[in-house]
Design an enzyme around this catalytic site. Structure first.
Site, PDB file in Angstrom:
ATOM      1  NE  ARG A   9      -4.315  -1.256  -0.037  1.00  0.00           N
ATOM      2  CZ  ARG A   9      -4.497  -2.260  -0.861  1.00  0.00           C
ATOM      3  NH1 ARG A   9      -3.515  -2.665  -1.658  1.00  0.00           N
ATOM      4  NH2 ARG A   9      -5.653  -2.901  -0.906  1.00  0.00           N
ATOM      5  CD  GLU A  49      -3.087   2.944  -6.151  1.00  0.00           C
ATOM      6  OE1 GLU A  49      -4.068   2.267  -6.548  1.00  0.00           O
ATOM      7  OE2 GLU A  49      -2.074   2.433  -5.651  1.00  0.00           O
ATOM      8  CG  HIS A  81      -2.829  -1.082  -7.294  1.00  0.00           C
ATOM      9  ND1 HIS A  81      -3.410  -0.396  -6.266  1.00  0.00           N
ATOM     10  CD2 HIS A  81      -2.717  -2.367  -6.855  1.00  0.00           C
ATOM     11  CE1 HIS A  81      -3.649  -1.208  -5.252  1.00  0.00           C
ATOM     12  NE2 HIS A  81      -3.236  -2.424  -5.590  1.00  0.00           N
TER      13      HIS A  81
END
Length: 321
Positions: free
Chosen positions: A237, A266, A285
């Site tokens: 994270r 994000e 991601h």
């Protein structure tokens, strides 16, 4: 039953999960996440509420849960990390939060190792130079013989260790829940604290859940305790690191590089400091986004949803009550 589906990799990747969801007979409303709190609230109002969320990393705050009202019966997370969901508030409302552990550890571990290799061999510098017509050659580093520090020795951390040992790396690690048998089999040395791992390692890789206690764990102070020229990998994270401090450590050479699949906000905002630093390698991601992993994860998420709403028992609940 009306279900809000927001995860993009679920929607964009072919596989058996689509047929399973279609067979459920649910009325599926599709959106492109990750969605903000305001976007979630707006969708709830626009569609008159939902019986379930089948979500990725959308912001499901107390406000979103309250906006959904008593109609919301279940939150089915497509994934493992629950930091974007106010689990405590859901629990207080007796709304189950379902999740999908055990489906993506292999692919995330492979991604973490890809970032390690990419940094050690300066793939970004070399690839971008050659593509622009230059023949730039820097001297990289081997991973063999280096010490890997693993923060979080759960499923993903263990898969990383398996690969690291195959590369001839020494492994040191911290985890609150220490896997004794695994550590003994793979020769992992236990360190008493997360911070204690940092000065020992040539490469530090993060595989921890994000909590209030470890947010910003990697910051200017803790970075200063690391070996000068170490590498930092993050497939967990973005909030585990203070991004401005990591950027400065890369500029100064305290870190030889930072490889990350996650950022705190994000998508990454325009003008983010990571964009201008060659020794920072960022992927969007996608650590768990492979055809194989997406199908496993999506099937588990849909099964969780169908079983729970259908009164079955084959679902994985994170917030037992």
């Amino acid at each position: 039953m009306k279900v809000l589906l927001t995860t993009t990799s679920f929607q964009d990747t072919p596989g058996a999960h689509h047929a399973l969801l279609e067979r459920s007979g649910f009325d599926v409303v599709r959106a492109r996440g990750p969605l903000s709190e305001a976007q979630m609230v707006a969708l709830i109002g626009q569609h008159g509420g939902f019986d379930a969320f089948l979500n990725g990393d959308d912001r499901i705050s107390a406000r979103v849960i309250d906006a959904a009202g008593p109609r919301l019966r279940v939150i089915a997370k497509y994934g493992i990390g629950l930091d974007s969901i106010d689990v405590a508030h859901a629990t207080a409302k007796r709304i189950p939060v379902l999740f999908t552990p055990g489906v993506n550890h292999t692919t995330v571990a492979e991604h973490a190792f890809g970032l390690m290799i990419g940094l050690a061999k300066e793939f970004w510098v070399h690839a971008s130079a050659v593509k622009s017509g230059k023949w730039v050659r820097h001297t990289g580093h081997e991973l063999m013989g280096k010490t890997l520090g693993v923060l979080g020795l759960g499923r993903i951390g263990q898969e990383v260790v398996r690969r690291a040992r195959a590369f001839g790396m020494r492994c040191v690690a911290f985890d609150v829940y220490w896997p004794e048998a695994f550590a003994a089999e793979y020769g992992v040395e236990r360190v008493a604290t997360a911070e204690g791992v940092l000065p020992l390692a040539d490469v530090v890789t993060l595989h921890m859940n994000l909590t209030d206690a470890n947010r910003g764990l990697i910051n200017a102070r803790t970075l200063a305790t690391m070996k000068r020229g170490a590498y930092l990998i993050n497939t967990a994270r973005g909030g585990l690191v203070v991004e401005d401090d990591v950027a400065e450590a890369c500029r100064s050479g305290q870190l030889a590089g930072y490889g990350t699949d996650v950022v705190d906000e994000e998508p990454m905002r325009p003008g983010h400091p990571f964009q201008s630093i060659d020794s920072i390698l960022v992927t969007p991601h996608i650590g768990s986004r492979t055809f194989e992993s997406v199908e496993r994860q999506a099937l588990r998420a849909v099964t969780n949803l169908v079983e729970y709403l259908g009164g079955g028992s084959d679902y994985l609940q994170a917030n037992a009550f």
